[in-house]
Every structure is written in C-alpha cells, then in structure tokens.
Design a protein around this motif. Structure first.
Motif, PDB file in Angstrom:
ATOM      1  N   GLU A  84       0.855  -1.196   0.000  1.00 45.29           N
ATOM      2  CA  GLU A  84       0.000   0.000   0.000  1.00 45.29           C
ATOM      3  C   GLU A  84       0.885   1.238   0.000  1.00 45.29           C
ATOM      4  OE1 GLU A  84      -3.388   0.106   0.007  1.00 45.29           O
ATOM      5  OE2 GLU A  84      -3.456  -2.085  -0.102  1.00 45.29           O
ATOM      6  N   PRO A  85       0.482   2.306  -0.709  1.00 44.06           N
ATOM      7  CA  PRO A  85       1.304   3.528  -0.667  1.00 44.06           C
ATOM      8  C   PRO A  85       1.413   4.046   0.763  1.00 44.06           C
ATOM      9  CG  PRO A  85      -0.488   3.734  -2.279  1.00 44.06           C
ATOM     10  CD  PRO A  85      -0.714   2.470  -1.519  1.00 44.06           C
ATOM     11  N   GLU A  87       1.660   6.387   3.990  1.00 47.34           N
ATOM     12  CA  GLU A  87       0.967   7.646   4.292  1.00 47.34           C
ATOM     13  C   GLU A  87       1.904   8.842   4.330  1.00 47.34           C
ATOM     14  OE1 GLU A  87      -0.799   6.813   8.046  1.00 47.34           O
ATOM     15  OE2 GLU A  87      -2.070   5.216   7.232  1.00 47.34           O
ATOM     16  N   GLY A  89       4.444   9.686   2.488  1.00 49.17           N
ATOM     17  CA  GLY A  89       4.917  10.226   1.221  1.00 49.17           C
ATOM     18  C   GLY A  89       6.363   9.942   0.892  1.00 49.17           C
ATOM     19  N   PHE A  91       8.318   7.511  -0.373  1.00 50.38           N
ATOM     20  CA  PHE A  91       8.376   6.220  -1.041  1.00 50.38           C
ATOM     21  C   PHE A  91       8.484   6.442  -2.533  1.00 50.38           C
ATOM     22  CE2 PHE A  91       3.930   7.370  -1.167  1.00 50.38           C
ATOM     23  CZ  PHE A  91       3.499   6.926  -2.410  1.00 50.38           C
ATOM     24  N   ARG A  92       8.740   5.352  -3.214  1.00 47.40           N
ATOM     25  CA  ARG A  92       8.731   5.376  -4.668  1.00 47.40           C
ATOM     26  C   ARG A  92       7.892   4.200  -5.130  1.00 47.40           C
ATOM     27  NH1 ARG A  92      14.228   3.262  -7.654  1.00 47.40           N
ATOM     28  NH2 ARG A  92      13.017   2.464  -9.343  1.00 47.40           N
ATOM     29  N   THR A  93       7.127   4.403  -6.167  1.00 46.51           N
ATOM     30  CA  THR A  93       6.321   3.336  -6.739  1.00 46.51           C
ATOM     31  C   THR A  93       7.221   2.496  -7.638  1.00 46.51           C
ATOM     32  OG1 THR A  93       4.358   4.745  -6.697  1.00 46.51           O
ATOM     33  CG2 THR A  93       4.285   2.799  -8.139  1.00 46.51           C
ATOM     34  N   GLU A  96       2.537  -0.599  -9.745  1.00 47.57           N
ATOM     35  CA  GLU A  96       1.291  -0.394  -8.996  1.00 47.57           C
ATOM     36  C   GLU A  96       1.108  -1.548  -8.015  1.00 47.57           C
ATOM     37  OE1 GLU A  96      -1.474   1.930  -7.658  1.00 47.57           O
ATOM     38  OE2 GLU A  96      -0.298   2.482  -9.414  1.00 47.57           O
ATOM     39  N   TYR A  99       5.573  -0.683  -3.381  1.00 46.84           N
ATOM     40  CA  TYR A  99       6.178   0.601  -3.049  1.00 46.84           C
ATOM     41  C   TYR A  99       7.441   0.375  -2.227  1.00 46.84           C
ATOM     42  CZ  TYR A  99       1.507   1.592  -4.528  1.00 46.84           C
ATOM     43  OH  TYR A  99       0.358   1.613  -5.259  1.00 46.84           O
ATOM     44  N   SER A 101      10.561   2.066   0.164  1.00 46.11           N
ATOM     45  CA  SER A 101      10.872   3.188   1.042  1.00 46.11           C
ATOM     46  C   SER A 101      12.077   2.856   1.914  1.00 46.11           C
ATOM     47  CB  SER A 101       9.658   3.498   1.940  1.00 46.11           C
ATOM     48  OG  SER A 101       9.938   4.573   2.816  1.00 46.11           O
TER      49      SER A 101
END
Length: 182
Positions: A84-85, A87, A89, A91-93, A96, A99, A101
C-alpha cells in the motif's frame, strides 16, 4: 535493455554459482547506463526484523516479519517493500501495488503492525556496475519475468524461485545456460 526499462524480476539460472544469487528472485528496480539496483526477495533470515533492526527508540513488541537479505552490497542499509502507498509520502512506486521506502517511520509502523502488513523488510541490495548486468544477461545467467505481487508478498521464500520459473512455462531442472541461442 536500459531503454524503456520497467521494473522486472530477475530469476537466476540453476547453474548460478555465486552463493549470493544461487536460486534467487531479484526485484530489479533500476537499470540505467551507470548500473543496476535490485533487491533479492527470497533470502529470509531466521529472526524477526523487529529484533535485528536498530531504531531509536528500539522497537518494542514487534511482529514476526522476517528480515530478508537483499544482496551483498551495504548489508547495513535497510529497505521496506509494502503493498500500500505509505501515508508519509517517503516512497517510490516500483509498480502499482508495490512501493519502496527507506523511511524509519514506515519501518517502525511495519514492524509494530498487527496483524503483520503485506511487507518485506530487506537489508542490503544487489548492485551491478556499468555494463555488468548486460554481460550477465548476454551470458544467460538470468531469466526475466514480470513483477507479480503475489510472488513478492505471498509465496513462501523457499519455493519462490521455482514457482517463478514454472510460471514462465519452464522446468528448473531442464534449464541450462548456453552461449548460443537462448
């Protein structure tokens, strides 16, 4: 290969002799003329990551997520893969649903979460200098596969390599390296 690169999985050929990469699944995150960066996904340690990482203050009451060895380069450096992304911010995708970090805050949340989140905590990484991965690919040292989230998060590390190769339609016992046609 570096033009139009998208993250992929590298599956070592059965004949790979380097103990750092024998029977490994590597998430290749970057592949540029200056080199390549990836994380070995199927080398778990025997201890929970919460007992092995150093955060200040220390993690108390951590969960059982194992620490994975991501490769021989900078084993003191940590990475977090989550489904999950995050919260915060930071991180890098990768793709899809995947993620990456290095955030200490995210690491703490992942290690204390109950139930355990869809995540991998990884120490170290796999790195290749300019042209090095190109040469290994030309020597048929690696197979390439699309990133599949269930391989990253859900398939047990002990069967991940074989599962990934079989999904390509190959039998790991029948694969051979060659210098000719692949």
């Amino acid at each position: 290969m570096t033009e139009g690169f998208r993250p992929t999985l590298l599956l070592s050929m059965p004949q790979m002799q380097d103990p750092n990469f024998a029977r490994t699944v590597v998430l290749l995150c970057d592949y540029v003329p200056e080199g390549a960066f990836g994380l070995v996904l199927n080398r778990p340690t025997d201890l929970p990551a919460s007992q092995m990482v150093r955060l200040d203050p220390p993690v108390l009451g951590g969960n059982g997520l194992p620490l994975f060895i991501g490769g021989p380069v900078q084993p003191e450096r940590g990475w977090i893969l989550v489904g999950e992304p995050p919260e915060d911010g930071e991180f890098r995708t990768v793709v899809e649903g995947l993620y990456l970090s290095t955030s200490p805050q995210l690491l703490r949340r992942v290690l204390q979460a109950r139930p355990e989140p869809r995540a991998r905590v990884v120490a170290g990484y796999a790195g290749w200098g300019p042209g090095q991965l190109d040469e290994e690919l030309a020597q048929s040292a690696w197979l390439m596969a699309d990133v599949q989230l269930d391989l990253v998060f859900d398939i047990d590390a002990s069967v991940m390599w074989e599962t990934a190769i079989r999904r390509l339609g190959a039998d790991p016992l029948l694969l051979q390296t060659s210098s000719g046609v692949h």
